[in-house]
Design a protein around this motif. Sequence first.
Motif, PDB file in Angstrom:
ATOM      1  N   SER A 184       0.841  -1.212   0.000  1.00 29.65           N
ATOM      2  CA  SER A 184       0.000   0.000   0.000  1.00 29.65           C
ATOM      3  C   SER A 184       0.868   1.251   0.000  1.00 29.65           C
ATOM      4  CB  SER A 184      -0.928   0.006   1.213  1.00 29.65           C
ATOM      5  OG  SER A 184      -0.173  -0.064   2.405  1.00 29.65           O
ATOM      6  N   ALA A 185       2.023   1.202   0.618  1.00 30.41           N
ATOM      7  CA  ALA A 185       2.904   2.371   0.615  1.00 30.41           C
ATOM      8  C   ALA A 185       3.379   2.676  -0.802  1.00 30.41           C
ATOM      9  CB  ALA A 185       4.089   2.147   1.546  1.00 30.41           C
ATOM     10  N   ALA A 188       0.605   4.288  -2.623  1.00 26.40           N
ATOM     11  CA  ALA A 188       0.451   5.691  -2.211  1.00 26.40           C
ATOM     12  C   ALA A 188       1.569   6.548  -2.783  1.00 26.40           C
ATOM     13  CB  ALA A 188       0.432   5.787  -0.690  1.00 26.40           C
ATOM     14  N   GLU A 189       2.774   6.029  -2.759  1.00 25.45           N
ATOM     15  CA  GLU A 189       3.907   6.827  -3.252  1.00 25.45           C
ATOM     16  C   GLU A 189       3.840   7.034  -4.756  1.00 25.45           C
ATOM     17  OE1 GLU A 189       6.902   4.546  -1.362  1.00 25.45           O
ATOM     18  OE2 GLU A 189       6.494   5.501   0.574  1.00 25.45           O
ATOM     19  N   ILE A 195      -5.858   6.465  -3.313  1.00 22.17           N
ATOM     20  CA  ILE A 195      -5.457   6.994  -2.003  1.00 22.17           C
ATOM     21  C   ILE A 195      -6.267   8.242  -1.676  1.00 22.17           C
ATOM     22  CG2 ILE A 195      -3.555   7.944  -0.671  1.00 22.17           C
ATOM     23  CD1 ILE A 195      -3.298   4.945  -1.190  1.00 22.17           C
TER      24      ILE A 195
END
Lengths: 264, 798
Positions: A184-185, A188-189, A195
């Motif tokens: 998920s990071a 998001a990034e 997001i």
Amino acid sequence: MVKEKDNNCQPGKISRRQFLKDAGIVVGGTAVSSAFFLSACGKEVEVTKTVTTTAPGTTNTKTVTTTAADNTVTVTKYTCPVCSQEYDSLSALKAHFDADHSEDGIKKGTIALTINGKEYKDIYIKPHWTLKDLLHNQMGFVEVKEMCSGRGACGSCSVLMDGRPILSCLTLASTCDGCEIETSAGIAENNHPLIEAYIKHHCMQCGYCTPGFVVTAKALLEKTPNPTEDDIKKALGGNLCRCSTYPAHIDAILETATVMKGGN
Amino acid sequence: MDNSPRYTHPNRKCDPDYNKEFSVVGNTGYRRIDGWEKASGKAMFARDFSFPGTLYARILSCPYAHANIKSMDTSKAEAYPGVRKVVRYDDTGNFFLSMWVLPSKGLFEGEPMGVAIIADTDEIAQDALRLVEVEWEVLDFALECADSLKEGFPLVYNSRSMDPPSNSLSNRNTGPTGAQVAPIGNVQGDVQIGFEEADQIIEFTKYQAENHARVEPMTGNFVFKDDHLECACPGQLPPGMLAQVATGASNVYQYPVYNGGSFGHGYPIALLFGFMGGVLSQIMNGTPVKIMMDTAQSNFYTMSNDAGYETFKVGFKNDGTITAVESDPQYNGTTYECGVTHMVENTRIPNLLTNYEGAWVNRPQAFCCRSEQRVAAAGLNLTFSHVAAELGISPAEVALKNDGAMGHDMEYLSTLKKQQGFQDRDSLRECIEVAKKAIDFDNVWHEAGSKTLPDGRKHGIGFAWDHSWTDMTFGGQVLIVMSNGKAQIAGNHPDVGVNAASTYCQIVAEEIGLKYSDVYFKPNCEGHGIALSSPASASNTVNNGWALKQACKQLKAQIFELAINGTEHDIYPTYEMPNVPHYDPLFPGKSIEELDIKDGYVFEKADPNNKFSVAEVTTHEAGKTSFHAPLTAWGWYSSGNWGCDAPHRERMVRQAHFVEVAVDTETGDIEVLRVINANDVGKAISPESVNGQQYGGTIMGISRGKYEASVYDPSTGVKLNANLLDYKTSTIEDCGPIETHIIETALGYGPYGCVGVAESNADLMPTAIGPAVQNAIGVWIDDYPITPDKVLKALGKA
């Protein structure tokens, strides 16, 4: 002729079933020895006997290979995971391994992953580690959460592996060599519109389960760009939320689908 | 009965700001401060957090329902490579360790006790723990108080607080603060008189055993060094405080990690960790220690009330007016709000009595979990629904007939409202009207058992109502610092997911006149007493909101002072500042009444173009080389127990809900077809956050009402479903349509007239399902959760 009964052990790869069947569970967490890996490389094979006869009164020998059923025996062959050479016993394989592949043995306790677009080589793993253990505990990817203590019940540990959502708590790290992982990071990034939709629609309350939902939702949208409400419910049915933010996820995913199609 | 209010409490007046023109409060679209962190997964929970060089600790779980350690051989564990320390129940040196943290007696299966292993890795700690050999003395156990109260039954609990020792808790119905929380005895009037006045009397018994499964496995990080303690551990009250007590540390510094789906449930374990964690690190000479538990261990402690029976005897008139209610609760263990408590707070029923009886059993004890009001709310709901069913009228009608507070009717409340500055609005009537319209009540309501759906299932409608409450609170303190036109809220505040941080920023932006984006709150480390009370959901927004308002009022005054007088007037009277440069005021000669602040600008009301940003007014940086000192202010408030200290417990804010179900009489399955929520929250400061609590609480409540309970093996006392596969909770596929409505009467004691909402729906939904099922099949099932087997049994099919 060799007829393989079980093809789970291929050079460089060890299947979970074979591993658990032959290797057992490591107690103590000590460093894995080559023997440990090697013991999982044995497999049962059926071989046909060769019969050598000598004609009476002569020194002539004749070797006949028979395929009669009563001449078939089951033996264990040990295949070197590095060079695929076969041995009749574990001790023979060990001896070969120590002599010829001692450096390779260390390397074989490692895997390579691409995580969120970044390559990681020679990641040291223990054979019983799940991918969740590796990602969260060892590599610091805190977004890979744990709610059910590794029973695959909650979806909090979800990551994308080669684009497919998986439960990392039920996936052995050793089976992931060379795979592409997205958390998920990473989503998001990369500024995925999901997001912002999640934030806008308050799809999080305590936030513990949210990363798992984000992963599953992204996978859904890639497979089904125009999901219905039922599609969303079915896809996210494996992600538990105690705060019960469920209705918000439906709104966020439908909105994201529109955005991804170029709408507002 | 005298209908005039007995006295007017000075602190229970309506906030006169309730009907101001709002700029920020009440508006939607403000980005959650915690949104990106939580969506990306970067939000840190205790499980994710580690001090550098930490060791890992695991604690033994008692394998029996009730057992003593006769002897323990830890030699193999001590010899295990990577084990650094084995701390045993019989080690001396720390009172808290041996008495409370590592007892030698297990009082329920799964209780942490006996021994703690500290090792280099969590795996080593777990493996070494398995090598500990214990000789157990297995004792008699009881899972229900009916058993433990039997004559001659052995003691099933540590009875150190009872003299003489006894399993009974009948005279000890206290909550965590020690204060008696459930009324005992004739609370109001005389129930015998009430029963004599009644046209009809009914009795029913409910059994509630709903439970809660925690999300985040409990973890606590502690490091004790040089008389200073640091910790990162979930919990609504800082467990660091308890670690400080246990270690004698002079200072404690608590990292504000997020809480994963706690709702109060993790509270006892956090307390345990608090006592244990600092001590373990102290034993290890300051090396950090991380205590770990898995899911099963984390879910040992049960939810807001222990399981138990409660018999109600209800007297009522044929028009639905209730004349008396007598409640006889019998609970496994201590419990909080039960009996007639809620009937005291929001009905006109004149005669109320609770005869509390409880007993220790060998089950985990209850702690507040969204919430401790659940059982009292259930008692109220089921009482009203039973009366309505008996009379064949709508329970909403019965509710309206009996609405009031402390035995007084709505006329009394109307007088009280006017005296205290509130609007004279009828909250319950407004909620019911909204809810009835939403569900098309007149067309869907029917007699019990009379409607069959085309697919053969039986259709039913259930109703639930109660007041909307705030939480008990120990007070909240906040510090706000303003620099360069931006405000930073400072205070420790465990996040429980209700978007409190963003809501507080809305309040500050509103009160000072800033933009929302110029206010920030990231909960700080606790260590100096600056802590906003928690949970800020239900409830403590009422408390914390007042503290914020106090601080903001002071800050606004400071801004105006600088705007009007520059720095000629010392606004820092406590110390000298000889080098403070002089700034000319930007609004010389004006009065405070002539100025206002909005969207981050100080402006003259008569000439709005005469404006300067708050940054310019307060820092004067242009052309200057010095920095102006920041503006600071603090606020503190304690609203008292449940937002309204006794003896004043008149609740004026209400909520009403309808639940529509389909009951399959072949399988016993209950499908919740639709839910209508009508919550009066007084003032929705953050409407999206309120909405989230409405539908979130509803889904949680339905899950509790239908599935969630711990299942015990009666022969061994062992929990059979201590995992998330066997313990059922709602998924996204189990949720039907939920229609939420927010009503704002400003009849709450909080800022802008607000009250809490987060505990409401989760507590009311379970006992909205029971009445809905009765309306469907004509049979009462007062045994919660209502699983399919109970439906079939009620229908005589099992």
